[in-house]
Write a protein that holds these residues in place. Structure first.
Motif, mmCIF file in Angstrom:
data_model
loop_
_atom_site.group_PDB
_atom_site.id
_atom_site.type_symbol
_atom_site.label_atom_id
_atom_site.label_comp_id
_atom_site.label_asym_id
_atom_site.label_seq_id
_atom_site.Cartn_x
_atom_site.Cartn_y
_atom_site.Cartn_z
ATOM 1 N N GLY A 20 0.824 -1.216 0.000
ATOM 2 C CA GLY A 20 0.000 0.000 0.000
ATOM 3 C C GLY A 20 0.853 1.259 0.000
ATOM 4 O O GLY A 20 0.565 2.218 -0.725
ATOM 5 N N ARG A 43 -12.526 -4.015 2.330
ATOM 6 C CA ARG A 43 -12.804 -3.250 3.571
ATOM 7 C C ARG A 43 -13.893 -2.205 3.337
ATOM 8 O O ARG A 43 -14.715 -1.948 4.205
ATOM 9 C CB ARG A 43 -11.514 -2.601 4.096
ATOM 10 C CG ARG A 43 -10.637 -3.601 4.865
ATOM 11 C CD ARG A 43 -9.397 -2.948 5.461
ATOM 12 N NE ARG A 43 -8.375 -2.655 4.474
ATOM 13 C CZ ARG A 43 -7.516 -3.552 3.982
ATOM 14 N NH1 ARG A 43 -7.554 -4.805 4.386
ATOM 15 N NH2 ARG A 43 -6.618 -3.208 3.073
ATOM 16 N N ASP A 94 -2.819 -4.510 -6.381
ATOM 17 C CA ASP A 94 -2.230 -4.887 -5.094
ATOM 18 C C ASP A 94 -3.201 -5.852 -4.417
ATOM 19 O O ASP A 94 -4.335 -5.495 -4.146
ATOM 20 C CB ASP A 94 -2.004 -3.599 -4.280
ATOM 21 C CG ASP A 94 -1.981 -3.799 -2.762
ATOM 22 O OD1 ASP A 94 -2.003 -4.942 -2.272
ATOM 23 O OD2 ASP A 94 -1.958 -2.772 -2.059
ATOM 24 N N ARG A 170 -6.903 -2.160 11.664
ATOM 25 C CA ARG A 170 -7.541 -3.291 10.990
ATOM 26 C C ARG A 170 -7.744 -4.412 11.994
ATOM 27 O O ARG A 170 -6.848 -4.718 12.761
ATOM 28 C CB ARG A 170 -6.648 -3.779 9.843
ATOM 29 C CG ARG A 170 -6.799 -2.964 8.597
ATOM 30 C CD ARG A 170 -5.786 -3.305 7.554
ATOM 31 N NE ARG A 170 -5.707 -4.725 7.216
ATOM 32 C CZ ARG A 170 -5.034 -5.187 6.161
ATOM 33 N NH1 ARG A 170 -4.394 -4.338 5.360
ATOM 34 N NH2 ARG A 170 -4.986 -6.475 5.918
HETATM 35 MG MG MG Z 1 -2.472 -3.703 1.687
#
Ligand code: MG
Ligand code: ATP
Length: 227
Positions: A20, A43, A94, A170
């Protein structure tokens, strides 16, 4: 230096290896590239309470992979919506594909449009280093921006630099679930690398911080797609 050929990139790397962060830096340097992170999409689906989000959250919180059929359907739809199948489009993925089944499905879709992935880069970071820094990671869910309270803290504590919105932790970044995600990665990565190595598009950059990795990654892109 401008890019003359459109990169169609895939970043591979263990959870927490900095995919990221590298993506954010690459988009700043190469504004023509668009990016898609499967984890960010999931998410956001969870936050919006969609049926895909509900299904996915059961897997994610246990460190398991979301089933291939769900992932392939979700990502293929996005690729169509964003016109990524156009062979002039420049993009970066990704987190997808992350199993060989997903890689084959994506390859079939792209192949039909002559827009195959032309560079896969493995971010090679010592997994001991990753484990040490994961508990300090906070994210801005809507954008996917990632912060580390030790190495890369937000300007205002627990707030996103760009929007000022709150950061969150997270729920799969706990020591226990994280180890499961690492194990899962280590199980799948060999066959995924074989798949792309056979197509002659696999590269690797090593380092223990994003600042060491980024110049190597950026050079690789310039060498292959620059003037
Ligand atoms: Mg990631
Ligand atoms: P990091 O974000 O630190 O690089 P990661 O690669 O483990 O780590 P994400 O890519 O954000 O994390 O994915 C989080 C979770 O979402 C995964 O553990 C998995 O449950 C699910 N997921 C994301 N992408 C896929 C995929 N392509 N196939 C199956 N499950 C996925």
């Amino acid at each position: 230096m401008p890019l003359v050929k459109p990169p169609r990139l895939l970043l591979l790397g263990a959870p927490g290896s900095g995919k990221g962060t590298q993506t954010t830096k690459l988009l700043l340097q190469f504004p023509k590239i668009n990016s898609l992170s499967s984890g960010d999409i999931l998410r956001n689906q969870i936050n919006s309470g969609t049926s895909i989000g509900l299904e996915a959250s059961k897997y994610i919180k246990n460190g398991k992979l979301v089933p291939d059929t769900t992932m392939v359907r979700l990502i293929t739809k996005q690729l169509h919506e964003m016109d990524w199948l156009d062979k002039k489009a420049a993009w970066l993925l990704d987190g997808f594909p992350r199993t060989s089944n997903q890689a084959v499905a994506l390859d079939n879709t792209l192949h039909t449009n002559n827009s195959n992935i032309n560079m896969v880069v493995e971010l090679d970071v010592d997994q001991k280093v990753i484990l040490e820094r994961i508990e300090a990671r906070w994210v801005h869910v809507p954008s996917g921006r990632v912060y580390n309270l030790d190495y890369n803290p937000p300007r205002v504590p627990f707030k996103d630099d760009i929007t000022g919105e709150p950061l969150s932790k997270r729920e799969d970044d706990t020591a226990e679930v994280f180890q499961k995600r690492l194990d899962q990665y280590n199980k799948e990565i060999g066959s995924l690398k074989d798949f792309y190595n056979n197509k002659d598009v696999l590269y690797k950059v090593s380092g223990s911080t994003s600042d060491v990795i980024f110049p190597k990654l950026s050079n690789l892109i310039l060498q292959n797609f620059g003037v």
